[in-house]
Design an enzyme around this catalytic site. Structure first.
Site, PDB file in Angstrom:
ATOM      1  CG  MET A  27      -1.890  -1.207   1.156  1.00 43.87           C
ATOM      2  SD  MET A  27      -3.385  -0.997   2.114  1.00 43.87           S
ATOM      3  CE  MET A  27      -2.718  -0.875   3.756  1.00 43.87           C
ATOM      4  CG  LEU A  30       7.378   1.516  -1.016  1.00 47.14           C
ATOM      5  CD1 LEU A  30       8.125   1.308  -2.329  1.00 47.14           C
ATOM      6  CD2 LEU A  30       6.475   0.329  -0.712  1.00 47.14           C
ATOM      7  CG  HIS A  34       6.915  -1.978   2.049  1.00 44.52           C
ATOM      8  ND1 HIS A  34       6.842  -0.786   2.738  1.00 44.52           N
ATOM      9  CD2 HIS A  34       5.677  -2.522   2.128  1.00 44.52           C
ATOM     10  CE1 HIS A  34       5.623  -0.622   3.193  1.00 44.52           C
ATOM     11  NE2 HIS A  34       4.892  -1.645   2.855  1.00 44.52           N
ATOM     12  CD  GLN A  58      -6.137  -3.885   2.561  1.00 46.81           C
ATOM     13  OE1 GLN A  58      -6.085  -4.367   1.427  1.00 46.81           O
ATOM     14  NE2 GLN A  58      -5.119  -3.998   3.410  1.00 46.81           N
ATOM     15  CD  GLN A 145       5.295 -14.667  10.551  1.00 44.35           C
ATOM     16  OE1 GLN A 145       5.189 -15.351   9.530  1.00 44.35           O
ATOM     17  NE2 GLN A 145       4.621 -14.914  11.660  1.00 44.35           N
ATOM     18  CE  LYS A 146       3.572  -4.440  10.014  1.00 40.77           C
ATOM     19  NZ  LYS A 146       2.292  -4.139  10.675  1.00 40.77           N
ATOM     20  CG  ASP A 147       0.595  -7.206   7.787  1.00 37.78           C
ATOM     21  OD1 ASP A 147      -0.211  -6.507   8.390  1.00 37.78           O
ATOM     22  OD2 ASP A 147       1.674  -6.743   7.332  1.00 37.78           O
ATOM     23  CB  SER A 182       4.022  -0.299  10.646  1.00 37.08           C
ATOM     24  OG  SER A 182       2.745   0.152  10.236  1.00 37.08           O
ATOM     25  NE  ARG A 184      -2.826   1.601  10.061  1.00 36.92           N
ATOM     26  CZ  ARG A 184      -3.153   0.618   9.236  1.00 36.92           C
ATOM     27  NH1 ARG A 184      -2.305  -0.362   9.020  1.00 36.92           N
ATOM     28  NH2 ARG A 184      -4.314   0.619   8.631  1.00 36.92           N
TER      29      ARG A 184
END
Ligand code: AMP
Length: 277
Positions: A27, A30, A34, A58, A145-147, A182, A184
């Protein structure tokens, strides 16, 4: 790097190509997480494609979608530097044209945790990932793996729908303070950032206790809960100890069980996890 918004032009370029193709869906905004996926793809394929699409279906909170950071020109610089071959940056209507109606519901793995906290989230993820896999037809697709629950949802979808792609899950990349990278994180204030450190501290403390022999899920989850809740800026949404492939909760931790958390740090929602191994 060739940049596409139009799906038929992209397809014309990549279809029938005699090369292996790796796809990294993102998304945008970066970071090194990523980039680790991109480098893995570059190491395993002749060509690497990255998609940048902030998928509205989502997001279940309009505020979260509105606050999602973006910086396409910086992303392009990073992708050029990394030697990415194709960038796909569709507009909303390219992905969801008028009268778009189909939605993929992956079933039980998509229901707990992120699925329960964010109703409809995984239907949005599965649908857009399926579309990207159909558009690119990559040999391999890369996820982080974070998600972790997202990885299991995608793996289940790929298996159930016989999608001809290999799914590779890459390890979580962390900052020097242990915070999982992240997009975020940019929204965290200095104090919130300090609080966010408690998330990985809690998870790794539980991992250390498990390594010393503690198997009881309630005790391991309590360690995580207490650590994270020791800052008033953190609001723990859930802590889970589950089997990694189907996210069914476990009373007793096993090798490869996963402890996952979602935490509101101020108004920023962060997720993280650690695998017991
Ligand atoms: P996003 O742009 O947040 O949708 O992430 C795109 C891909 O990068 C997903 O497969 C994520 O799991 C992965 N990713 C995000 N953060 C990290 C991280 N810190 N380490 C490894 N992979 C990550």
């Amino acid at each position: 790097m060739e940049i596409f918004q139009n799906i038929s032009e992209l397809r014309k370029e990549i279809s029938g190509g005699k090369f292996t193709l790796g796809l990294v869906p993102t998304m945008g905004y970066l970071h090194d997480g990523h980039i680790s996926l991109i480098r893995r793809s570059k190491g395993q394929n002749i060509k690497t494609a990255v998609s940048i699409f902030v998928n509205p279906t989502q997001f279940n909170r309009a505020e979260d979608l509105d606050n999602y950071p973006s910086d396409l020109s910086s992303d392009i610089t990073i992708l050029e530097r990394e030697g990415v071959d194709y960038l796909f940056t569709p507009d909303l209507f390219h992905i969801y044209p008028e009268h778009f109606e189909t939605e993929i519901n992956v079933g039980s793995v998509s229901l707990p945790l992120e699925g329960a906290s964010r109703p409809g989230h995984f239907n949005g993820v599965a649908t857009v990932v399926c579309k990207l896999l159909n558009i690119f037809r990559p040999d391999t697709v890369y996820f982080g793996q974070k998600d972790a629950q997202q990885c299991s949802v995608v793996q289940t979808m790929v298996k159930d729908l016989n999608i001809d792609v290999r799914v590779v899950v890459c390890p979580t990349i962390r900052d020097s303070d242990g915070v999982a990278l992240s997009s975020r994180n940019i929204n965290l204030s200095k104090c919130e950032r300090e609080s966010a450190i408690l998330i990985n501290k809690g998870l790794f403390q539980a991992l250390a206790e498990w390594e010393k022999g503690q198997k009881k899920a309630s005790i391991l989850k309590n360690i995580v809960r207490q650590k994270i809740s020791s800052s008033p800026l953190n609001h723990l949404e859930y802590v889970s100890l589950a089997r990694q492939n189907d996210f069914i909760e476990q009373n007793c931790a096993e090798r490869e069980s996963i402890i996952s958390v979602a935490v509101m740090v101020g108004s920023t929602r962060l997720i993280d996890n650690v695998v017991l191994k």
